[in-house]
Design a protein around this motif. Structure first.
Motif, PDB file in Angstrom:
ATOM      1  N   TYR A 163     -29.687  36.830  -1.783  1.00  0.00           N
ATOM      2  CA  TYR A 163     -30.218  37.112  -0.278  1.00  0.00           C
ATOM      3  C   TYR A 163     -30.677  38.288  -0.246  1.00  0.00           C
ATOM      4  O   TYR A 163     -31.711  38.849   0.279  1.00  0.00           O
ATOM      5  CB  TYR A 163     -29.575  36.568   0.900  1.00  0.00           C
ATOM      6  CG  TYR A 163     -28.676  35.074   0.176  1.00  0.00           C
ATOM      7  CD1 TYR A 163     -29.832  33.696   0.225  1.00  0.00           C
ATOM      8  CD2 TYR A 163     -27.682  34.914  -0.100  1.00  0.00           C
ATOM      9  CE1 TYR A 163     -29.141  32.674  -0.088  1.00  0.00           C
ATOM     10  CE2 TYR A 163     -26.936  33.817  -0.286  1.00  0.00           C
ATOM     11  CZ  TYR A 163     -27.671  32.569  -0.439  1.00  0.00           C
ATOM     12  OH  TYR A 163     -27.238  31.305  -0.944  1.00  0.00           O
TER      13      TYR A 163
ATOM     14  N   PHE B 164     -31.229  33.297   4.012  1.00  0.00           N
ATOM     15  CA  PHE B 164     -32.361  34.185   4.287  1.00  0.00           C
ATOM     16  C   PHE B 164     -32.842  34.440   5.682  1.00  0.00           C
ATOM     17  O   PHE B 164     -33.618  35.224   5.784  1.00  0.00           O
ATOM     18  CB  PHE B 164     -33.317  33.539   3.414  1.00  0.00           C
ATOM     19  CG  PHE B 164     -33.428  33.544   1.827  1.00  0.00           C
ATOM     20  CD1 PHE B 164     -33.762  34.647   1.152  1.00  0.00           C
ATOM     21  CD2 PHE B 164     -32.881  32.286   1.291  1.00  0.00           C
ATOM     22  CE1 PHE B 164     -33.347  34.496  -0.183  1.00  0.00           C
ATOM     23  CE2 PHE B 164     -33.034  32.350   0.006  1.00  0.00           C
ATOM     24  CZ  PHE B 164     -33.242  33.458  -0.755  1.00  0.00           C
TER      25      PHE B 164
ATOM     26  N   THR C  72     -24.634  33.854  -6.290  1.00  0.00           N
ATOM     27  CA  THR C  72     -24.175  34.587  -4.977  1.00  0.00           C
ATOM     28  C   THR C  72     -22.861  35.169  -5.267  1.00  0.00           C
ATOM     29  O   THR C  72     -21.834  35.020  -5.787  1.00  0.00           O
ATOM     30  CB  THR C  72     -23.860  33.187  -3.874  1.00  0.00           C
ATOM     31  OG1 THR C  72     -22.619  32.621  -3.989  1.00  0.00           O
ATOM     32  CG2 THR C  72     -24.980  32.282  -3.698  1.00  0.00           C
TER      33      THR C  72
END
Length: 731
Positions: free
Chosen positions: A357, A688, A479
């Motif tokens: 992100y 996000f 991630t």
């Protein structure tokens, strides 16, 4: 193959889930992504390809590890309680079940939608005459010169067939007699798997093995071809202490000595398509000492080796059909990314990066500026996996060229990246960097960066600690969490840790680090025990742990004990989990979920309520024997209030997810969690949109309810249950 009831019962009675069987359940969850009709066909094919590469690695490493015991007569007990021979029967049976699911999905669902999407995997025989001529011309000019038939008979030794490589087995007879001969043709892996022909706005992909099979007579002139069969072998690739968690060091050395007399690992899987020649199959079984359950049979209409589908997924015509994710957002504590001098920003505040992100750009920018900054004196870094054409390597080379001290610990044993890491390490060494090629028998898995910069009369140390690799490619797909800081306590700990790695030092204590193999397991166990003690005293308690894998039995036992003491425990385990949740009298207060979706969950977070004085760690280590005993690992404490809130927010959103979440059952199976009328909560989209004013707080939002494993997922109205339990409130 049917698993005997007595083995099923023994597995069910164990307090632990088999590592290998749990891993197959993980690949089931990946395959579930390929079944999702809400995804585009290309996206579904991508996930099917991922399950193919996952299964190849599983046989290479995990099944290979089991055969280390079977082949050399060593005793092994699986976590399920089974000895090596019965466990082999169970494992191969479950692997076949999974393989059948892959094949069914491909043939009965996905393949039926190919043409409406604009492509087809077309058999050679269904091509038009002019198309066949075009394909044959390609064979004559490009493919034929690359092929080398390898005969096996009394005059030719049995050839070495590469692991996971498509092979055509051709049985031939001489014109003069009836003596059969077995020949092998390895399908080239350095040219495209498919040849393309366009017709009526449809791209027809013709498999390379099909092209060769239909032209095989060019390789055997004046010889009768009896049969042509397509197959693939997978070999044991595990001869490391790293993967075989219960292997003895002296046994490992014995294996290494035996390997010197064997050019390749033993065959653990033979995949065949259609009806292979019975004489050839009998020969291969005898040669490789295979049993029927080592042989995986597929329909002649299927595709052998689903990893070949990547060629279609990445095709220019179809890659736009992959799910498009939002643009990366600035880190909460660094909204002015790219606008200010990063050295000045980090002297002012810590920065948490949550990939993908947030971009990895601040780390690369820091390295690149450090390489050219005249004030920078030294750069130290640990590297596990790098991107191709890595900006990290380029920055380190530039730093060395500019006369800075550069120390790099390169883990050359990083599986499947050994060659790339060795090449990059040698480049750095030739440029004058101080390069260390791993530490003894330990694999270096920690991710640390230290930059020493002289600023007037003062020296400032810039530090990056992370759960992810210094790899700008995977940072867009995995991630991970990374912390950028100039805090002296972190810097002192990292400096000491680098001294342990590069020299002969053993600090007595770190302020913010927990390291392995020194004392990570023990410190985590103590934190778990503290929660159990608090629960017994009626003090608020709770544990949330997010890892890739949970396999260390000692840690599992402590979590069981904490559960029995009344501690509510939430575990977010992406892959294999050997803990059995929800068992009466053992783990009633433990819930396990797995998040599998668009991104690969790779971050590790350890949260302990600690009577309200919360303790949060993140870093590179999973709860595995190898992480605690055979790797250089580190977890770092999160001290900054805003950053701790961000990390807790990550945990809370994981627990709320109702799109990518699977809930583990007491028997080791998983059920998909559904929204059931609630708004979809997809963490791979939610992150996000994180702002300071919408950070969730674990203490404020979670109810003081007990964990329940008795409801079906469709009945669960609130997917997030207890984290903290206050016994006075409960009473």
């Amino acid at each position: 193959m049917v698993i005997p009831e007595r083995l099923k019962k023994e597995i069910a009675q164990s307090n632990y889930i088999s590592r290998d069987l749990s891993w197959l359940k993980f690949n089931d969850r990946v395959l579930d992504q390929a079944k999702d009709e809400k995804k585009s066909l290309i996206e579904r094919i991508k996930f099917l390809a991922i399950t193919g590469s996952n299964l190849d690695e599983f046989f290479t490493i995990r099944v290979g590890s089991l055969y280390n015991y079977l082949d050399y007569g060593k005793q092994r007990f699986d976590y399920s309680g089974l000895r090596e021979v019965p466990f082999r029967q169970v494992l191969l049976s479950k692997a076949k079940e999974f393989s059948d699911k892959q094949q069914h999905l491909f043939l009965k669902d996905l393949a039926a939608q190919f043409e409406e999407t604009g492509f087809s995997i077309t058999p050679f025989k269904k091509l038009l005459p002019e198309e066949k001529a075009k394909v044959n011309k390609y064979f004559d000019s490009t493919v034929y010169p690359m092929l080398t038939p390898m005969a096996y008979d009394s005059y030719h030794t049995f050839p070495i067939l590469s692991t996971n490589r498509l092979v055509l087995g051709v049985v031939t007879k001489s014109v003069e007699d009836d003596n059969k001969k077995l020949n092998f043709i390895q399908i080239p892996s350095n040219i495209p798997r498919f040849y393309e022909v366009e017709r009526d706005d449809v791209v027809h992909f013709i498999a390379l093995e099909d092209i060769i099979k239909n032209n095989v007579h060019h390789l055997f002139r004046n010889i009768k071809i009896v049969s042509t069969s397509l197959f693939r072998v997978t070999r044991n690739g595990d001869f490391t202490l790293e993967e075989s968690d219960d292997i003895e060091a002296n046994f490992l050395e014995e294996l290494k000595q035996k390997l010197k007399t064997r050019r390749t690992g033993r065959v653990v899987r033979l995949e065949v398509v259609g009806r292979p020649d019975s004489w050839m199959l009998k020969t291969l079984k005898e040669r490789w000492e295979l049993q029927d359950d080592n042989i995986f049979r597929y329909s002649k209409r299927s595709l052998l080796d689903f990893t070949g589908l990547w060629e279609i997924v990445r095709h220019n015509e179809f890659k736009d059909m992959l799910t498009e994710m939002p643009s990366m957002v600035p880190p909460l504590s660094y909204p002015e990314i790219g606008e200010d001098n990063i050295f000045e920003v980090l002297k002012e505040r810590d920065v948490l990066l949550h990939h993908p992100y947030n971009s990895i750009e601040p780390v690369l920018e820091l390295l690149e500026k450090a390489a050219n900054d005249p004030g920078v004196l030294a750069i130290k870094i640990t590297i596990y996996r790098l991107a191709r054409d890595s900006r990290v390597t380029a920055a380190l080379l530039k730093a060395a060229e500019n006369g800075k001290h550069v120390a790099v610990l390169f883990e050359v044993k990083a599986r499947f990246d050994e060659e790339n890491n060795l090449r990059e390490a040698q480049r750095l060494q030739k440029a004058g960097c101080f390069v260390i090629y791993g530490i003894s028998s330990f694999k270096t898995h920690t991710k640390l960066l230290l930059i020493v910069r002289k600023e007037g009369e003062k020296v400032t140390r810039y530090v990056h600690l992370s759960s992810g690799n210094y790899n700008e490619s995977t940072s867009k797909l995995y991630t991970d969490l990374g912390l950028l800081t100039t805090d002296d306590e972190y810097a002192h700990d990292i400096s000491d840790f680098f001294n342990v790695i590069t020299g002969h030092s053993m600090p007595s204590v770190y302020k913010n680090l927990i390291t392995a193999p020194k004392d990570m397991r023990q410190q985590l166990v103590e934190l778990i025990r503290k929660e159990a003690e608090n629960a017994k005293k009626g003090i608020a308690s709770g544990i949330v742990i997010k890892v890739n894998s949970l396999q260390d039995k000692e840690s599992i036992d402590e979590l069981y004990a904490a559960s029995q003491a009344g501690v509510p425990i939430k575990l977010i385990v992406r892959g294999m989990c050997c803990l059995r949740p929800g068992r009466v009298g053992l783990s009633e207060n433990i819930e396990v979920i797995s998040i599998v979706g668009h991104f690969l969950e790779h971050s590790r977070i350890y949260y302990f309520h600690n009577g309200g004085n919360e303790i949060v760690y993140t870093g590179s280590a999973d709860m595995m024997v190898r992480s605690f005993e055979r790797r250089l690992e580190s977890l770092f404490m999160i001290n900054d209030d805003l950053i701790q809130r961000q990390v807790k927010n990550i945990l809370q959103n994981n627990l709320l997810d109702n799109v990518n979440c699977y809930v583990m059952q007491e028997d080791g199976s998983y059920l998909k969690r559904h929204a059931n009328g609630d708004a979809p909560h997809d963490i791979h989209k939610e992150f996000f949109n994180v702002h300071k004013d919408n950070l969730l707080d674990l203490d404020l939002t979670l109810k003081l309810n007990k964990v329940s494993h008795l409801k079906t997922l469709t009945e669960v109205e609130d997917p997030v249950e207890a984290l903290v339990i206050d016994k006075e409130t409960e009473a």
